[in-house]
Design an enzyme around this catalytic site. Structure first.
Site, PDB file in Angstrom:
ATOM      1  N   ALA A  58      21.497  81.371  19.187  1.00  0.00           N
ATOM      2  CA  ALA A  58      20.308  81.160  20.025  1.00  0.00           C
ATOM      3  C   ALA A  58      20.666  81.029  21.505  1.00  0.00           C
ATOM      4  O   ALA A  58      19.886  81.423  22.375  1.00  0.00           O
ATOM      5  CB  ALA A  58      19.560  79.916  19.554  1.00  0.00           C
ATOM      6  N   PHE A  59      21.830  80.478  21.785  1.00  0.00           N
ATOM      7  CA  PHE A  59      22.233  80.285  23.180  1.00  0.00           C
ATOM      8  C   PHE A  59      22.342  81.615  23.932  1.00  0.00           C
ATOM      9  O   PHE A  59      22.113  81.669  25.148  1.00  0.00           O
ATOM     10  CB  PHE A  59      23.588  79.555  23.207  1.00  0.00           C
ATOM     11  CG  PHE A  59      23.895  78.906  24.520  1.00  0.00           C
ATOM     12  CD1 PHE A  59      23.214  77.765  24.928  1.00  0.00           C
ATOM     13  CD2 PHE A  59      24.866  79.433  25.363  1.00  0.00           C
ATOM     14  CE1 PHE A  59      23.498  77.167  26.149  1.00  0.00           C
ATOM     15  CE2 PHE A  59      25.158  78.838  26.580  1.00  0.00           C
ATOM     16  CZ  PHE A  59      24.473  77.704  26.979  1.00  0.00           C
ATOM     17  N   ILE A  84      19.376  74.361  14.017  1.00  0.00           N
ATOM     18  CA  ILE A  84      19.227  73.295  13.019  1.00  0.00           C
ATOM     19  C   ILE A  84      20.080  72.112  13.454  1.00  0.00           C
ATOM     20  O   ILE A  84      21.277  72.267  13.737  1.00  0.00           O
ATOM     21  CB  ILE A  84      19.646  73.800  11.618  1.00  0.00           C
ATOM     22  CG1 ILE A  84      18.829  75.048  11.239  1.00  0.00           C
ATOM     23  CG2 ILE A  84      19.450  72.692  10.576  1.00  0.00           C
ATOM     24  CD1 ILE A  84      19.216  75.692   9.914  1.00  0.00           C
ATOM     25  N   HIS A  90      25.237  69.117  20.512  1.00  0.00           N
ATOM     26  CA  HIS A  90      25.233  70.560  20.765  1.00  0.00           C
ATOM     27  C   HIS A  90      23.851  71.156  20.499  1.00  0.00           C
ATOM     28  O   HIS A  90      23.351  71.998  21.241  1.00  0.00           O
ATOM     29  CB  HIS A  90      26.282  71.222  19.865  1.00  0.00           C
ATOM     30  CG  HIS A  90      26.590  72.634  20.223  1.00  0.00           C
ATOM     31  ND1 HIS A  90      27.015  73.009  21.482  1.00  0.00           N
ATOM     32  CD2 HIS A  90      26.546  73.777  19.499  1.00  0.00           C
ATOM     33  CE1 HIS A  90      27.216  74.311  21.496  1.00  0.00           C
ATOM     34  NE2 HIS A  90      26.931  74.806  20.313  1.00  0.00           N
TER      35      HIS A  90
HETATM   36  N1  INI Z   1      23.317  78.641  17.419  1.00  0.00           N
HETATM   37  C1  INI Z   1      22.156  78.769  16.751  1.00  0.00           C
HETATM   38  O1  INI Z   1      21.511  79.828  16.845  1.00  0.00           O
HETATM   39  N2  INI Z   1      21.692  77.766  15.976  1.00  0.00           N
HETATM   40  C2  INI Z   1      22.360  76.568  15.858  1.00  0.00           C
HETATM   41  O2  INI Z   1      21.888  75.679  15.101  1.00  0.00           O
HETATM   42  C3  INI Z   1      23.576  76.399  16.568  1.00  0.00           C
HETATM   43  N3  INI Z   1      24.304  75.158  16.479  1.00  0.00           N
HETATM   44  O3  INI Z   1      23.742  74.170  15.983  1.00  0.00           O
HETATM   45  O4  INI Z   1      25.447  75.074  16.899  1.00  0.00           O
HETATM   46  C4  INI Z   1      24.046  77.480  17.359  1.00  0.00           C
HETATM   47  N4  INI Z   1      25.197  77.395  18.035  1.00  0.00           N
HETATM   48  C5  INI Z   1      25.868  78.538  18.596  1.00  0.00           C
HETATM   49  C6  INI Z   1      25.339  78.907  19.972  1.00  0.00           C
HETATM   50  O5  INI Z   1      24.065  79.512  19.878  1.00  0.00           O
HETATM   51  C7  INI Z   1      26.272  79.900  20.672  1.00  0.00           C
HETATM   52  O6  INI Z   1      26.351  81.083  19.918  1.00  0.00           O
HETATM   53  C8  INI Z   1      27.670  79.337  20.864  1.00  0.00           C
HETATM   54  O7  INI Z   1      27.601  78.058  21.500  1.00  0.00           O
HETATM   55  C9  INI Z   1      28.522  80.273  21.741  1.00  0.00           C
HETATM   56  O8  INI Z   1      27.956  80.419  23.037  1.00  0.00           O
END
Ligand code: INI
Length: 157
Positions: A58-59, A84, A90
């Site tokens: 999602a990030f 979630i 984080h």
């Molecule tokens: N990414 C998600 O889409 N959902 C999550 O719940 C999640 N958690 O909880 O860590 C998550 N983390 C990864 C993030 O989106 C990035 O891909 C990562 O930080 C690399 O930039």
């Protein structure tokens, strides 16, 4: 005097749509994608007018949404992801930044970006919102994209 009301509808399926999908929590996100595809195609959008862009999580969704918006090929973008809650903060960053980011792109590009990024406290809540007892957030996001495309056409500047 009659009030003039502007409202989008779901009858013209001739728009182009991009779906940006975060791969993280894939078991949930794939159901959101299915829901979104089903909602679009059953409202007349042809598969050739839909493209799917996958990102790690999602990030990363806002940057991909921004790039897709800059390409100016689509009438709307649908952002799908599943954040979630885990045991660390984080979660807060990922959920807050991804939602803020997609809204920012929507405003900057004057383009509907539907937020189908699930933010939930548990896997159970995620399952409930991805095609079981609480509906499918992917389908809901697709419907809001369809409605906004129609509404913006009626509010042409
Ligand atoms: N990414 C998600 O889409 N959902 C999550 O719940 C999640 N958690 O909880 O860590 C998550 N983390 C990864 C993030 O989106 C990035 O891909 C990562 O930080 C690399 O930039």
């Amino acid at each position: 005097m009659a009030v003039t009301t502007f409202e989008g509808d779901f009858v013209s399926g001739d728009g182009k749509y991009a779906i940006v999908v975060g791969r993280f929590n894939a078991f949930v996100v794939e159901s959101l994608l299915e829901g979104a595809m089903d909602a679009l195609t059953r409202h007349g959008v042809k598969e050739e007018n839909i493209r799917v862009i996958r990102v790690p999580g999602a990030f990363e969704i806002p940057l991909a949404v921004q790039r897709v918006a800059a390409q100016k090929q689509d009438d709307a973008i649908i952002a799908l992801g599943a954040v979630i809650r885990g045991g660390t903060p984080h979660f807060e960053y990922v959920s807050g930044e991804s939602s803020k980011g997609v809204l920012q792109v929507s405003m900057e590009h004057n383009l509907p970006v539907a937020n189908g990024i699930l933010t939930v406290n548990s896997i159970e809540q995620a399952i409930e919102r991805s095609g079981t007892k609480m509906g499918n957030k992917g389908a809901e996001a697709a419907l809001s994209a369809l409605e906004m495309v129609s509404l913006l056409r009626k509010l042409e500047v």
